[in-house]
Write a protein that holds these residues in place. Structure first.
Motif, PDB file in Angstrom:
ATOM      1  N   GLY A  20       0.821  -1.216   0.000  1.00 31.27           N
ATOM      2  CA  GLY A  20       0.000   0.000   0.000  1.00 31.27           C
ATOM      3  C   GLY A  20       0.854   1.264   0.000  1.00 31.27           C
ATOM      4  N   THR A  22       2.263   3.268  -2.300  1.00 27.85           N
ATOM      5  CA  THR A  22       3.495   3.479  -3.070  1.00 27.85           C
ATOM      6  C   THR A  22       3.312   4.515  -4.185  1.00 27.85           C
ATOM      7  OG1 THR A  22       2.960   1.640  -4.540  1.00 27.85           O
ATOM      8  CG2 THR A  22       4.352   1.132  -2.640  1.00 27.85           C
ATOM      9  N   GLY A  23       2.066   4.980  -4.362  1.00 26.26           N
ATOM     10  CA  GLY A  23       1.826   6.025  -5.366  1.00 26.26           C
ATOM     11  C   GLY A  23       1.052   5.548  -6.590  1.00 26.26           C
ATOM     12  N   LYS A  24       0.422   4.374  -6.499  1.00 28.58           N
ATOM     13  CA  LYS A  24      -0.329   3.847  -7.651  1.00 28.58           C
ATOM     14  C   LYS A  24      -1.415   4.833  -8.097  1.00 28.58           C
ATOM     15  CE  LYS A  24      -1.412   0.160  -5.206  1.00 28.58           C
ATOM     16  NZ  LYS A  24      -0.508   0.341  -4.063  1.00 28.58           N
ATOM     17  N   SER A  25      -2.262   5.256  -7.149  1.00 33.39           N
ATOM     18  CA  SER A  25      -3.389   6.124  -7.521  1.00 33.39           C
ATOM     19  C   SER A  25      -2.891   7.487  -8.017  1.00 33.39           C
ATOM     20  CB  SER A  25      -4.321   6.328  -6.321  1.00 33.39           C
ATOM     21  OG  SER A  25      -4.742   5.095  -5.825  1.00 33.39           O
ATOM     22  N   ASP A  48      -9.979  -0.540  -6.942  1.00 33.90           N
ATOM     23  CA  ASP A  48      -9.847  -0.459  -5.487  1.00 33.90           C
ATOM     24  C   ASP A  48     -11.127   0.154  -4.923  1.00 33.90           C
ATOM     25  OD1 ASP A  48      -9.035  -0.283  -2.886  1.00 33.90           O
ATOM     26  OD2 ASP A  48      -7.320   1.039  -3.251  1.00 33.90           O
ATOM     27  N   GLN A  51     -11.188   1.493  -1.097  1.00 32.44           N
ATOM     28  CA  GLN A  51     -10.571   2.788  -0.789  1.00 32.44           C
ATOM     29  C   GLN A  51     -11.096   3.874  -1.738  1.00 32.44           C
ATOM     30  OE1 GLN A  51      -6.491   2.811   1.155  1.00 32.44           O
ATOM     31  NE2 GLN A  51      -6.074   3.323  -0.962  1.00 32.44           N
ATOM     32  N   PHE A 221      10.047   8.987  -9.827  1.00 36.68           N
ATOM     33  CA  PHE A 221       9.481  10.302  -9.502  1.00 36.68           C
ATOM     34  C   PHE A 221      10.027  10.735  -8.154  1.00 36.68           C
ATOM     35  CE2 PHE A 221       6.646   8.806 -12.672  1.00 36.68           C
ATOM     36  CZ  PHE A 221       5.993   9.913 -13.214  1.00 36.68           C
ATOM     37  N   GLU A 223      10.102  12.838  -4.551  1.00 34.81           N
ATOM     38  CA  GLU A 223       9.159  13.265  -3.516  1.00 34.81           C
ATOM     39  C   GLU A 223       8.881  14.754  -3.740  1.00 34.81           C
ATOM     40  OE1 GLU A 223       7.931  11.672  -0.595  1.00 34.81           O
ATOM     41  OE2 GLU A 223       7.006  13.552   0.057  1.00 34.81           O
ATOM     42  N   PHE A 227       2.594  16.773  -5.529  1.00 32.76           N
ATOM     43  CA  PHE A 227       1.823  15.551  -5.776  1.00 32.76           C
ATOM     44  C   PHE A 227       0.784  15.303  -4.672  1.00 32.76           C
ATOM     45  CE2 PHE A 227       5.445  14.186  -8.552  1.00 32.76           C
ATOM     46  CZ  PHE A 227       4.702  13.982  -9.702  1.00 32.76           C
TER      47      PHE A 227
HETATM   48  N1  LIG Z   1       5.979  11.618  -5.857  1.00 32.80           N
HETATM   49  C1  LIG Z   1       5.326  11.878  -4.727  1.00 32.80           C
HETATM   50  N2  LIG Z   1       5.727  12.888  -3.920  1.00 32.80           N
HETATM   51  C2  LIG Z   1       5.084  13.147  -2.759  1.00 32.80           C
HETATM   52  N3  LIG Z   1       4.026  12.484  -2.321  1.00 32.80           N
HETATM   53  C3  LIG Z   1       3.571  11.469  -3.064  1.00 32.80           C
HETATM   54  C4  LIG Z   1       4.174  11.119  -4.313  1.00 32.80           C
HETATM   55  N4  LIG Z   1       3.491  10.062  -4.833  1.00 32.80           N
HETATM   56  C5  LIG Z   1       2.499   9.791  -3.945  1.00 32.80           C
HETATM   57  N5  LIG Z   1       2.547  10.618  -2.895  1.00 32.80           N
HETATM   58  C6  LIG Z   1       1.695  10.580  -1.682  1.00 32.80           C
HETATM   59  O1  LIG Z   1       1.884   9.275  -1.117  1.00 32.80           O
HETATM   60  C7  LIG Z   1       0.665   8.816  -0.510  1.00 32.80           C
HETATM   61  C8  LIG Z   1       0.287   7.466  -1.150  1.00 32.80           C
HETATM   62  O2  LIG Z   1      -0.011   7.689  -2.525  1.00 32.80           O
HETATM   63  P1  LIG Z   1      -1.180   6.892  -3.249  1.00 32.80           P
HETATM   64  O3  LIG Z   1      -2.456   6.975  -2.477  1.00 32.80           O
HETATM   65  O4  LIG Z   1      -1.172   7.351  -4.645  1.00 32.80           O
HETATM   66  O5  LIG Z   1      -0.575   5.418  -3.127  1.00 32.80           O
HETATM   67  P2  LIG Z   1      -1.293   4.024  -3.472  1.00 32.80           P
HETATM   68  O6  LIG Z   1      -0.207   3.111  -3.883  1.00 32.80           O
HETATM   69  O7  LIG Z   1      -2.394   4.250  -4.420  1.00 32.80           O
HETATM   70  O8  LIG Z   1      -1.864   3.602  -2.057  1.00 32.80           O
HETATM   71  P3  LIG Z   1      -2.905   2.389  -1.755  1.00 32.80           P
HETATM   72  O9  LIG Z   1      -2.135   1.126  -1.944  1.00 32.80           O
HETATM   73  O10 LIG Z   1      -3.295   2.633  -0.327  1.00 32.80           O
HETATM   74  O11 LIG Z   1      -4.026   2.523  -2.735  1.00 32.80           O
HETATM   75  C9  LIG Z   1      -0.364   9.907  -0.747  1.00 32.80           C
HETATM   76  O12 LIG Z   1      -0.390  10.718   0.395  1.00 32.80           O
HETATM   77  C10 LIG Z   1       0.199  10.694  -1.945  1.00 32.80           C
HETATM   78  O13 LIG Z   1      -0.241  12.034  -1.938  1.00 32.80           O
END
Ligand SMILES: Nc1ncnc2c1ncn2[C@@H]1O[C@H](COP(=O)(O)OP(=O)(O)OP(=O)(O)O)[C@@H](O)[C@H]1O
Ligand SMILES: [Mg+2]
Length: 274
Positions: A20, A22-25, A48, A51, A221, A223, A227
């Protein structure tokens, strides 16, 4: 003139990782908007449903578009797992529903699918339809371990994770269904802006692992606060630039990172084709 990919049907890009956060969404939204901005027809699908981040992001975007009518929008769908008394009946019904959805989306240039950070039947189905699977991981050996089990920095000492095994199984499913293949891309998201020994070591191991596990390593990408702050408006770095006309160095660098991803996917951007 649209730059299509030389294929007759929609190109399906799935964001997946059973880890979870990692930034997928976030990356799914940014890639979808980037393609819309290029003039492509894009369908977005949220697998998903628990969520629902992708769906919520797109709903917020639709609300903002009432104020900014030119804002490009995808056609969005959410996939819910069917709830029957028997698991096999539920899975069968979900499988059929998913197949119909894929069929109905073939008029689009791209279908971008976001999946949950856990194992679920709809997520497996989505993986099995991927032309491209993008797996973001964070800059950490814990994230790497959820991809491939390594016991030391020796890349020969490894075991596939349950996720890698799932991807291999879905590659087989895909091959059986239509003889297609899945191009698996791994990228590191939320890279620290200062280079670190940990980051360098991680990249070295990922490069060494890519051939053995069967993925390509794409540029990551960094931080960036940008984003994180746009969710409520449903905007992305690309819209923010256009709407405010105000461009910071961080915006330019983030746009560049997105362009690298498009290049990795063999998609020519408008600015390049002009
Ligand atoms: N490149 C980035 N720089 C800063 N923050 C980021 C970056 N990418 C994602 N985030 C932040 O990291 C967090 C997780 O991102 P996101 O929800 O996209 O992940 P996810 O993999 O979809 O999570 P999940 O598995 O829970 O669905 C969020 O708070 C998002 O704003
Ligand atoms: Mg998510």
């Amino acid at each position: 003139m649209l730059q299509k990919l030389g294929v007759m049907s929609a190109k399906i890009i799935v964001f997946g990782n059973q880890k979870g956060g990692t930034g997928k969404s976030t990356l799914a939204v940014h890639l979808a908007v980037s393609l819309l901005t290029q003039g492509f027809k894009v369908a977005t699908i949220d697998v998903d449903s628990r969520q629902g981040t992708f769906t919520r992001y797109m709903e917020n975007r639709r609300t903002t578009s009432l104020e900014y009518p030119g804002l490009p929008l995808s056609t969005h769908f959410s996939v819910f797992e069917d709830q029957n008394d028997s698991i096999s009946e539920s899975e069968k019904a979900t499988k059929e529903k998913f197949a119909r959805l894929m069929e109905s989306c073939q008029e689009f240039d791209f279908i971008i699918i976001d999946t949950p950070g856990n194992d679920s039947h709809p997520s497996k189905l989505a993986h099995s339809y991927a032309d491209v699977l993008i797996t973001p991981i964070n800059e950490s050996f814990i994230d790497l371990d959820l991809l491939v089990k390594i016991h030391s920095s020796d890349p020969n000492n490894l075991k596939p994770s349950t996720y890698a095994e799932m991807v291999w199984n879905q590659k087989k499913e895909r091959a059986i269904r239509d003889k297609g293949s899945i191009d698996w891309i791994v990228l590191v998201n939320r890279l620290s802006s200062v280079s670190s020994k940990n980051g360098d070591e991680l990249e070295k191991i990922l490069v060494a692992l890519s051939k053995r596990v069967g993925f390509r390593l794409a540029r990551g990408f960094k931080e960036r606060v940008i984003f994180k702050e746009l969710f409520l408006s449903g905007l992305t770095i690309l819209d923010k630039e256009q709407l405010s006309g105000h461009v910071t160095l961080s915006h330019i660098a983030a746009r560049q990172e997105l362009n690298y991803l498009l290049k990795t996917l063999n998609i020519t951007t408008k600015t390049e084709s002009n």
